[in-house]
Design an enzyme around this catalytic site. Structure first.
Site, PDB file in Angstrom:
ATOM      1  N   ASP A 186      46.413  30.936  42.139  1.00  0.00           N
ATOM      2  CA  ASP A 186      47.099  32.150  41.689  1.00  0.00           C
ATOM      3  C   ASP A 186      46.163  33.361  41.645  1.00  0.00           C
ATOM      4  OD1 ASP A 186      49.672  31.114  41.430  1.00  0.00           O
ATOM      5  OD2 ASP A 186      49.221  30.294  39.450  1.00  0.00           O
ATOM      6  N   GLU A 190      26.202  50.279  42.325  1.00  0.00           N
ATOM      7  CA  GLU A 190      25.351  50.262  41.132  1.00  0.00           C
ATOM      8  C   GLU A 190      24.868  48.841  40.903  1.00  0.00           C
ATOM      9  OE1 GLU A 190      27.322  51.730  37.597  1.00  0.00           O
ATOM     10  OE2 GLU A 190      28.396  53.226  38.771  1.00  0.00           O
TER      11      GLU A 190
END
Length: 156
Positions: free
Chosen positions: A86, A121
């Site tokens: 899922d 980052e």
């Protein structure tokens, strides 16, 4: 290439592929966690990526962490296998991949944090500051399981 993660979403597209991926919860001596900000969806994540032919899963972890962060690591343990059907990841080329990630503990052994083509980052974040970051639920699960003192690896 951009991506969209669907997690327990009834409107998610059906998976049409599966690929072995690896990820690592890297912690320094102060317990801070190495996070990247992904270029493909802008979310914060632990480093990881796909297994390539000819390498072991631990070699893939070491390579992926270095490629995405500039940090060299040693793999120290297994957190678990995350294969929730899922959780699917849709790419803009039409691929819809079912999650299949083997997550490891790792410790830094060298290198210097720096962004890459896959990360805008790279930072060390204290666990109590993680809630300040935009982290996908599937990555939160890996982090939580990695911070638990579980006697056995997690698996789905």
């Amino acid at each position: 290439m951009s991506r969209t993660d669907y997690f327990h979403d009834p409107g998610a597209p059906n998976a049409n592929s599966i690929k072995v991926a690896v990820s690592a919860l890297v912690q320094d001596d102060d317990g801070r966690i190495l996070l990247i900000r992904r270029t493909d969806n802008g979310k914060h994540s632990i480093p990881g990526g796909g297994l390539e032919a000819g390498e072991t899963v631990t070699q893939a972890v070491v390579r992926e962490v270095h490629e995405e962060t500039g940090v060299d690591v040693a793999v120290t343990g297994l957190i678990g296998v995350f294969s929730d059907p899922d959780h699917v990841i849709a790419y803009d080329d039409g691929e819809v991949r079912q999650e299949f990630s083997i997550c490891f503990h790792a410790q830094p052994v060298g290198g210097s944090p720096r962004p890459s083509d896959e990360s805008t980052e790279v930072e060390w974040v204290a666990p109590d500051r993680l809630h300040d970051r935009d982290i996908h639920p599937s990555i939160w699960l890996r982090i939580r399981k990695g911070l638990e003192d579980a006697p056995r690896p997690y698996f789905t």
